[in-house]
Each structure stands twice: as structure tokens, then as C-alpha cells.
Write a protein that holds these residues in place. Structure first.
Motif, PDB file in Angstrom:
ATOM      1  N   GLU A  79      19.460  18.333   4.785  1.00 57.77           N
ATOM      2  CA  GLU A  79      20.552  17.873   5.643  1.00 57.77           C
ATOM      3  C   GLU A  79      20.711  16.357   5.613  1.00 57.77           C
ATOM      4  O   GLU A  79      21.176  15.752   6.575  1.00 57.77           O
ATOM      5  N   THR A 340      23.040  26.871   4.465  1.00 56.82           N
ATOM      6  CA  THR A 340      23.207  26.812   5.918  1.00 56.82           C
ATOM      7  C   THR A 340      21.904  27.240   6.585  1.00 56.82           C
ATOM      8  O   THR A 340      21.013  27.798   5.939  1.00 56.82           O
ATOM      9  N   HIS A 379      19.874  32.098   6.393  1.00 60.36           N
ATOM     10  CA  HIS A 379      20.569  31.081   5.608  1.00 60.36           C
ATOM     11  C   HIS A 379      21.639  31.727   4.737  1.00 60.36           C
ATOM     12  O   HIS A 379      21.483  32.862   4.284  1.00 60.36           O
ATOM     13  N   ASN A 399      30.150  26.717   7.196  1.00 58.93           N
ATOM     14  CA  ASN A 399      29.052  26.184   8.000  1.00 58.93           C
ATOM     15  C   ASN A 399      29.432  26.131   9.474  1.00 58.93           C
ATOM     16  O   ASN A 399      28.662  26.536  10.346  1.00 58.93           O
ATOM     17  N   VAL A 403      27.600  28.223  12.505  1.00 58.97           N
ATOM     18  CA  VAL A 403      26.932  27.471  13.572  1.00 58.97           C
ATOM     19  C   VAL A 403      27.524  27.816  14.936  1.00 58.97           C
ATOM     20  O   VAL A 403      26.789  28.084  15.898  1.00 58.97           O
ATOM     21  N   CYS A 413      21.740  25.441  16.063  1.00 59.50           N
ATOM     22  CA  CYS A 413      22.434  25.079  14.825  1.00 59.50           C
ATOM     23  C   CYS A 413      21.481  24.937  13.645  1.00 59.50           C
ATOM     24  O   CYS A 413      21.918  24.890  12.498  1.00 59.50           O
ATOM     25  N   THR A 414      20.183  24.856  13.902  1.00 60.73           N
ATOM     26  CA  THR A 414      19.209  24.778  12.809  1.00 60.73           C
ATOM     27  C   THR A 414      17.870  25.333  13.275  1.00 60.73           C
ATOM     28  O   THR A 414      17.310  24.883  14.275  1.00 60.73           O
ATOM     29  N   LYS A 423      24.094  18.156  10.810  1.00 63.63           N
ATOM     30  CA  LYS A 423      24.243  18.920  12.054  1.00 63.63           C
ATOM     31  C   LYS A 423      24.382  18.016  13.288  1.00 63.63           C
ATOM     32  O   LYS A 423      24.314  18.511  14.420  1.00 63.63           O
TER      33      LYS A 423
END
Length: 466
Positions: A79, A340, A379, A399, A403, A413-414, A423
Motif C-alpha cells: 500500500e 485488495t 483479497h 477497491n 472496502v 479496510c485492511t 487506504k
């Protein structure tokens, strides 16, 4: 070289040697990117410290001259974490790659941040131990702590934050602190380990880590189970977890991804939604767990299940899973991989994966879906042409939809890749008023916003021209 750059270099070389400081363009280019699709930006200077004192000196120079600093491990982040958005100094920790001690009786190891996961496990094997966190890439342990990495084994052993007992950290003003100790638990003070792990270099630079390790299991078996639908596969995982089976790994690989696995790894696995599983324990206990697992997956319409106890075949199975990203890249020359990363409650996972697949198909772009389904993390592996604005827009749309779907259902979001720059825009929606608390912590520890600026938090900073 500008006069400002020359001044900074002279200040750095008051402690560092000439070989430890460079402005070589090729070296700077290597430190201006990571494995993501985010735009390269070059640092002005790259330094290679060999000790915490070296890093402390770099931070004092940074503070005095108001020059931003970006920590760098191996550049395997996804990222844009190590991309120096504001130029300045990049600190490369590759020279700090020593395993300082193995405390086998305490199940602890102390390492420098440049030690890689495979390097550590090679040493630990001599002691009958292993380090559990397996993100796939052979990342540095400093980088893994910075992004709170997890991966395939997190369902049993936990994520990076669960393994950290102590960190040696150099703060923005050059102060060196320790965030914990070697005890298995503590009720003393604020939990600084939890604060710094996952901070992505915006609060300090890690120069030493004390980590928890584990005994190598007496017996290990792996399995591959295929299902008619993603829903059947995810529901099978929920049932396995509810049954209390001590599963060490459980990975979902969708049908398009299984096709890529077979093409790249020269396997002939069934091209259906598939679970890759692994069990750790003693042989007698695992035989019961295997039989119970067979019953559970059969109840969820499993079409084919194969167990592997042979070490070579088990390794082949997991190599195929770990090489999936490279399989997509190999099959789509000229395109760049975007990965993602979201995490949801397991009860929401099947619908989220189906939503992601529908979104991918609507965009008409090659993609696969994989996930650490035991903890709700999945992912999308999407191939795109970074020189095609239309494909970039489609990737951003994908993406965003994934999210927002996760956030609306109590997810994040991650789950493991971290925030970086990619992000940042979702932080306010996910954290609300808590984001203000994070910003206050950042300002308290780094008032001039010099540590990896423009990452995680929506704090503005001015680009430094050297």
C-alpha cells in the motif's frame, strides 16, 4: 546536488561512514517504490545504519533540519508504505540483520529489524522452534511489525501484534526507548507494543524486536477440499472452527485462482472453489481431527478432499498457494498486480466474497479471490495496465466497493496489508472520533510530522526540497 542536500549529508557523516550514505540515483530508485501499483517517488538520500545509535543520529539530523524520514525493509509492502511521498531520507535496515539471541526455554528470540522471516526460521529450526507469522513474502521482521502482518497461520497462532514482547524504538527526536519486556504478561503501564506494532513508521523506527516463537509441531498434515460454491466452502470453515478443531491454516482459493494455480505450478487440482487446510498437533489427536473434518466438509457438499502428510507434497500445496500472485503476474505480461485487502466478521465473509466476484465480473478484468477465511480476511488479485487510465479507474472502483462493503458490515479496510497511502481516505469512516486520538498521539511523538509523512493519518505535510 543542492546546497541543502550537501548540508544534510555532511551532518549525517559526522557519525555514519561514506558507504552508509548515498545519493546514487539507482539506489534511490530502488527505494522509491514497493510491490504496489502506487507511483514511485524518490528519496533524496538513502542511509544504511548498522546500530540503534546510527538511527538515533539520523533522526536527530532529521529533526534539526526538518527533513522527513521513511523506514525501509525489503520493499515488499502493498500500500505504498515505503514510498517517500515527501522525499527526504530513506533508512534502509538491510545492514541490521543479526539474530541477537535465541532464548529457547522462554520461547523468545531477539532480532534486528532487517532479519527476514526465512532467515529466522532457518536458525530456529536448530532449536526445534519456528516463528509463526507467514505473510507469504519473505519480508523483514521490522517491516512485518510495522504493518502488523499476519497471513496463513493467523487462525491458530495470531498476528504479528500477538508475537511482539518488546521493541526497541528510535523516536523522532532520536530518543531510544523500549516498549515492553520479556515477561509473558504485564499489567504495568500503557500497552506501547500494541501502539507501535502496525504504526507503519509514523511513530518511530524499530531497531530491535523480541518475539514469541513456538515448538515445531510433532505432526503436520495438509488438505485440499473443493466445493461447488464459495458459500459452501466458507460455511464449512465456520463449522470446522465451531467444532473446536485445532486448524493451523485455512485458505480459500476461488475457481479462477485455481486455474492460475494449475497453469503456474503445473498441478492438476480441481478447478473449483477450494480450501487449503493444515493441522498441527500429535499424530493420534490429528487422526481424529482429520476424520471429523472429513465429516464436516461432506455436510457442506465437498466434492473432493485429499490429505497430504508427505512433507514434499505438503510443501508443494502451500508453495502453489503462496505463488498465486506470481501466477497471475506471469499469465498477464505487461500488467501490474493490485491486491485488495479487507477483513469482516466470518458470518459476513461468504456474501462479501460473492459481492467481490460480481463486482470483478462487471468490470471485465482478470482477477482471482483468495482469503485467510479462518479470520475473515480476503483479497482480490486484480491485473491492470497502469498506463491505461480506464483500467486504473476500474481498479479504484473495485477497491472502493469492496472496502465500503466491509465497513458497512462491521469490518475493516485492511486486515493485514496496512493503510499506507492507499487506504488513508477510509480512516475517518472506519475510526470516527478515534482518529482524532490517533492524530494527537502522532503530534505528541512527532510534532513536525517528519516520520513517514502522508501515511495512515490525514495530516498534511509540506514536501521538503533538498
Amino acid at each position: 546536488m543542492t546546497a541543502a542536500t550537501e548540508t544534510i549529508i555532511q551532518a549525517l557523516r559526522e557519525v555514519l561512514t561514506e558507504e552508509q550514505v548515498t545519493i546514487n540515483k539507482t539506489v534511490r530508485e530502488l527505494h522509491g517504490k514497493d510491490e504496489s501499483y502506487h507511483t514511485m517517488k524518490l528519496p533524496d538520500i538513502v542511509v544504511f545504519p548498522s546500530s540503534a545509535e546510527d538511527v538515533s543520529h539520523v533522526m536527530r539530523v532529521s529533526s534539526k533540519h526538518r527533513v522527513p524520514v521513511t523506514p525501509f525493509g525489503l520493499g515488499s509492502s502493498l500500500e505504498g508504505h515505503v514510498i517517500p511521498e515527501n522525499g527526504g531520507i530513506t533508512i534502509d535496515f538491510s545492514n541490521m540483520n543479526q539474530i541477537l539471541s535465541v532464548q529457547a526455554e522462554d520461547f523468545l528470540v531477539t532480532v534486528q529489524p532487517g532479519v527476514t522471516r526465512s532467515q529466522l526460521n532457518k536458525e530456529l529450526k536448530k532449536h526445534g522452534l519456528f516463528f509463526s507469522v507467514d505473510p507469504g513474502a519473505d519480508a523483514t521482521l521490522g517491516g512485518m511489525a510495522a504493518t502488523n502482518a499476519s497471513g496463513t497461520t493467523s487462525v491458530k497462532y495470531g498476528i504479528m501484534r500477538d508475537q511482539v514482547r518488546d521493541l526497541e524504538v528510535v523516536l523522532a527526536d532520536g530518543t531510544i526507548i523500549h516498549t515492553g519486556n520479556k515477561a509473558a504478561k504485564s499489567a504495568s503501564g500503557l500497552h506501547l507494543n500494541g501502539l507501535f506494532v502496525g504504526s507503519e513508521g509514523i511513530l518511530g523506527c524499530f531497531t530491535e524486536l523480541t518475539l514469541r516463537v513456538y515448538g515445531i509441531p510433532e505432526f503436520t498434515t495438509a488438505a485440499r477440499a473443493s466445493f461447488p460454491t464459495v458459500n459452501d466452502a466458507v460455511e464449512a470453515v465456520v463449522s470446522i472452527l465451531q467444532a473446536g478443531i485445532p486448524i493451523a491454516r485455512v485458505e480459500l482459493v476461488d475457481e479462477p485462482s485455481m486455474k492460475q494455480v494449475n497453469l503456474f505450478s503445473e498441478t492438476n487440482y480441481k478447478e473449483k472453489p477450494t480450501l487449503f487446510l493444515e493441522f498441527h498437533g500429535n499424530e493420534a489427536g490429528l487422526q481424529q481431527d482429520v476424520e471429523f473434518t472429513k465429516e464436516i466438509v461432506a455436510d457442506h457438499h465437498c466434492e473432493d478432499v485429499a490429505f497430504e502428510t508427505d512433507n514434499a507434497e505438503r510443501n508443494r500445496l502451500w508453495e502453489a498457494r503462496h505463488n498465486l500472485a506470481y501466477a497471475f503476474i506471469h499469465s498477464h505480461p505487461g500488467k501490474k498486480l493490485m491486491v485488495t485487502d479487507v477483513c469482516l466478521p466470518i458470518s459476513e465473509l461468504a456474501d462479501a466474497v460473492n459481492h467481490a466476484r460480481e463486482t470483478v465480473e462487471s468490470l471485465d478484468m482478470p482477477a482471482g479471490i483468495v482469503g485467510h477465511v479462518g479470520d475473515g480476511n480476503f483479497h482480490v488479485l486484480l491485473m491492470m495496465d497502469v498506463n491505461n487510465p480506464e483500467e486504473i479507474a476500474k481498479a479504484d472502483e473495485l477497491n472502493e466497493k469492496i472496502v465500503l462493503y466491509a465497513l458497512e458490515r462491521g469490518g475493516t479496510c485492511t486486515g493485514e496489508h496496512g493503510v499506507g497511502t492507499g487506504k488513508r481516505k477510509y480512516q475517518e469512516q472506519e475510526h470516527g472520533a478515534a482518529l482524532v486520538v490517533m492524530e494527537k498521539i502522532k503530534r505528541a511523538l512527532d510534532p513536525d510530522n517528519l516520520l513517514n509523512p502522508n501515511k495512515i493519518l490525514p495530516l498534511d505535510s509540506t514536501e521538503t526540497k533538498l
